[in-house]
Enzyme design. Structure first.
Site, PDB file in Angstrom:
ATOM      1  N   LYS A  57       0.852  -1.196   0.000  1.00 20.39           N
ATOM      2  CA  LYS A  57       0.000   0.000   0.000  1.00 20.39           C
ATOM      3  C   LYS A  57       0.883   1.239   0.000  1.00 20.39           C
ATOM      4  O   LYS A  57       1.775   1.377   0.835  1.00 20.39           O
ATOM      5  CB  LYS A  57      -0.901   0.023   1.232  1.00 20.39           C
ATOM      6  CG  LYS A  57      -1.759   1.289   1.313  1.00 20.39           C
ATOM      7  CD  LYS A  57      -2.827   1.166   2.384  1.00 20.39           C
ATOM      8  CE  LYS A  57      -2.401   1.670   3.732  1.00 20.39           C
ATOM      9  NZ  LYS A  57      -2.325   3.126   3.860  1.00 20.39           N
ATOM     10  N   ASP A  67      -3.441   4.361  -1.957  1.00 18.37           N
ATOM     11  CA  ASP A  67      -4.411   4.800  -0.952  1.00 18.37           C
ATOM     12  C   ASP A  67      -4.461   6.332  -0.919  1.00 18.37           C
ATOM     13  O   ASP A  67      -3.865   6.966  -0.058  1.00 18.37           O
ATOM     14  CB  ASP A  67      -3.949   4.219   0.395  1.00 18.37           C
ATOM     15  CG  ASP A  67      -4.833   4.604   1.559  1.00 18.37           C
ATOM     16  OD1 ASP A  67      -5.983   5.004   1.335  1.00 18.37           O
ATOM     17  OD2 ASP A  67      -4.363   4.483   2.709  1.00 18.37           O
ATOM     18  N   LYS A 105      -7.516   8.113  -1.181  1.00 13.31           N
ATOM     19  CA  LYS A 105      -8.807   8.543  -0.603  1.00 13.31           C
ATOM     20  C   LYS A 105      -9.351   9.785  -1.308  1.00 13.31           C
ATOM     21  O   LYS A 105      -9.592  10.830  -0.694  1.00 13.31           O
ATOM     22  CB  LYS A 105      -8.671   8.828   0.891  1.00 13.31           C
ATOM     23  CG  LYS A 105      -8.224   7.632   1.706  1.00 13.31           C
ATOM     24  CD  LYS A 105      -8.270   7.930   3.192  1.00 13.31           C
ATOM     25  CE  LYS A 105      -7.824   6.769   4.046  1.00 13.31           C
ATOM     26  NZ  LYS A 105      -6.375   6.461   3.940  1.00 13.31           N
ATOM     27  N   ASP A 143     -13.681  14.464  -4.745  1.00 14.45           N
ATOM     28  CA  ASP A 143     -13.758  15.705  -5.526  1.00 14.45           C
ATOM     29  C   ASP A 143     -14.951  15.574  -6.475  1.00 14.45           C
ATOM     30  O   ASP A 143     -15.706  14.607  -6.394  1.00 14.45           O
ATOM     31  CB  ASP A 143     -12.428  15.919  -6.288  1.00 14.45           C
ATOM     32  CG  ASP A 143     -12.149  17.404  -6.533  1.00 14.45           C
ATOM     33  OD1 ASP A 143     -13.103  18.145  -6.864  1.00 14.45           O
ATOM     34  OD2 ASP A 143     -10.996  17.817  -6.418  1.00 14.45           O
ATOM     35  N   THR A 160     -12.236   5.853  10.562  1.00 12.05           N
ATOM     36  CA  THR A 160     -12.389   5.349  11.937  1.00 12.05           C
ATOM     37  C   THR A 160     -12.050   6.426  12.963  1.00 12.05           C
ATOM     38  O   THR A 160     -12.320   6.277  14.143  1.00 12.05           O
ATOM     39  CB  THR A 160     -11.522   4.092  12.170  1.00 12.05           C
ATOM     40  OG1 THR A 160     -10.245   4.325  11.600  1.00 12.05           O
ATOM     41  CG2 THR A 160     -12.146   2.869  11.557  1.00 12.05           C
ATOM     42  N   ARG A 187       3.135  -1.422  10.736  1.00 12.57           N
ATOM     43  CA  ARG A 187       4.253  -1.562  11.672  1.00 12.57           C
ATOM     44  C   ARG A 187       4.577  -2.960  12.171  1.00 12.57           C
ATOM     45  O   ARG A 187       5.765  -3.253  12.363  1.00 12.57           O
ATOM     46  CB  ARG A 187       4.053  -0.581  12.833  1.00 12.57           C
ATOM     47  CG  ARG A 187       4.282   0.857  12.374  1.00 12.57           C
ATOM     48  CD  ARG A 187       3.655   1.862  13.287  1.00 12.57           C
ATOM     49  NE  ARG A 187       2.206   1.810  13.226  1.00 12.57           N
ATOM     50  CZ  ARG A 187       1.395   2.567  13.953  1.00 12.57           C
ATOM     51  NH1 ARG A 187       1.899   3.432  14.803  1.00 12.57           N
ATOM     52  NH2 ARG A 187       0.085   2.475  13.820  1.00 12.57           N
TER      53      ARG A 187
HETATM   54  O1  C5P Z   1       1.133   0.409  11.151  1.00  6.72           O
HETATM   55  P1  C5P Z   1      -0.297  -0.003  11.057  1.00  6.72           P
HETATM   56  O2  C5P Z   1      -0.475  -1.521  10.912  1.00  6.72           O
HETATM   57  O3  C5P Z   1      -1.151   0.571  12.156  1.00  6.72           O
HETATM   58  O4  C5P Z   1      -0.788   0.610   9.670  1.00  6.72           O
HETATM   59  C1  C5P Z   1      -2.124   0.542   9.257  1.00  6.72           C
HETATM   60  C2  C5P Z   1      -2.306   1.247   7.939  1.00  6.72           C
HETATM   61  O5  C5P Z   1      -3.703   1.299   7.634  1.00  6.72           O
HETATM   62  C3  C5P Z   1      -1.810   2.692   7.927  1.00  6.72           C
HETATM   63  O6  C5P Z   1      -1.346   2.968   6.601  1.00  6.72           O
HETATM   64  C4  C5P Z   1      -3.054   3.490   8.244  1.00  6.72           C
HETATM   65  O7  C5P Z   1      -3.022   4.779   7.706  1.00  6.72           O
HETATM   66  C5  C5P Z   1      -4.130   2.658   7.557  1.00  6.72           C
HETATM   67  N1  C5P Z   1      -5.473   2.830   8.099  1.00  6.72           N
HETATM   68  C6  C5P Z   1      -5.785   2.579   9.425  1.00  6.72           C
HETATM   69  N2  C5P Z   1      -7.062   2.772   9.882  1.00  6.72           N
HETATM   70  C7  C5P Z   1      -8.015   3.179   9.033  1.00  6.72           C
HETATM   71  C8  C5P Z   1      -7.736   3.423   7.690  1.00  6.72           C
HETATM   72  C9  C5P Z   1      -6.429   3.243   7.251  1.00  6.72           C
HETATM   73  O8  C5P Z   1      -4.916   2.181  10.207  1.00  6.72           O
HETATM   74  N3  C5P Z   1      -9.249   3.304   9.468  1.00  6.72           N
END
Ligand code: C5P
Length: 229
Positions: free
Chosen positions: A32, A59, A61, A64, A116, A208
């Site tokens: 992503k 990604d 989002k 427009d 979220t 992460r």
């Molecule tokens: O590091 P981590 O596993 O928390 O990364 C989750 C990814 O999913 C990040 O790129 C974050 O921006 C994205 N994301 C999220 N929650 C959402 C939408 C997208 O954690 N509701």
């Protein structure tokens, strides 16, 4: 359309991203690319990662007017991209038109329902949307399905509801994954890859737990085994 693990490459620049991806010498993960990296490096980073054999979820989002979204998405060589369902069905339909290539193929297009980070109180007080959050998510997902989109990004805890409202073939792409013994960082509601599998998620987005691991390739393979295997 199989289940898969998508690695969120939330790095500040292309050099660190490509250095990270260099470690994956055997299986090339689905990755992503988010706004941070895209705004820093531009479309060239998409081409570079694609040229290395990775599938890409861009990604961005988008939200427009239909014509602008259609033009931005035209000729994009990625495998999945997304927009806000709040842009309405007209925007989602225009996006599909823009994405469709001459040979009729196109990337998967999925919608963000409500971020979220948006609470039910803020939705009601600031956006004047008075329906319960779960109903709003279900309605926006239905709008996306009716416009012809392939699925939504949602919380793993909403995946079951989205499938029951929109059908099991409508994709759910879910972040918030942690290994049972790992740190949760800034995520509040997290699930494990095994639980995501049980909840019926189609794609999990994992950042992460893989990118910050001392051995990202093993972390990725373990995640895959638990989610798909
Ligand atoms: O590091 P981590 O596993 O928390 O990364 C989750 C990814 O999913 C990040 O790129 C974050 O921006 C994205 N994301 C999220 N929650 C959402 C939408 C997208 O954690 N509701």
């Amino acid at each position: 359309m199989g289940k898969d693990v998508i690695i969120a490459c939330d790095f500040p620049d292309g050099e660190r991203t490509l250095g990270f991806l260099d470690r994956f010498t055997e299986r090339k993960p689905f990755v992503k690319i988010g706004m941070e990296l895209f705004y820093a490096e531009g479309p060239d980073i998409v081409r570079k990662i694609k040229a290395r054999g990775h599938r890409i979820f861009l990604d961005l989002k988008l939200h427009d007017i239909p014509n602008t979204v259609k033009r931005v998405l035209s000729g994009l060589d990625v495998d999945m991209c997304n927009l806000h369902a709040a842009g309405t069905k007209a925007m989602m339909e225009a996006a599909l038109e823009g994405l469709t290539r001459e040979d009729g193929t196109r990337p998967l297009l999925i919608a963000v329902t409500q971020l979220t980070s948006t609470s039910e109180e803020r939705m009601r007080d600031e956006l004047l949307i008075s329906a319960p959050l779960e109903e709003v998510v279900a309605k926006y997902a239905l709008n996306a399905r009716d416009a012809g989109l392939d699925g939504v990004v949602c919380s793993p805890l909403e995946a079951e509801k989205v499938h029951s409202v929109c059908g099991s073939g409508f994709l759910t792409v879910t972040p918030g994954v942690r290994f049972a013994d790992g740190a949760v960082q800034d995520q509040v509601r997290v699930t494990t890859p095994e639980r995501e599998k049980a909840l019926g998620s189609d794609y999990i987005v994992v950042g992460r737990p893989i990118t910050a691991s001392p051995d990202p390739v093993s972390a990725y393979e373990i995640c895959r085994d638990r989610f798909i295997g």
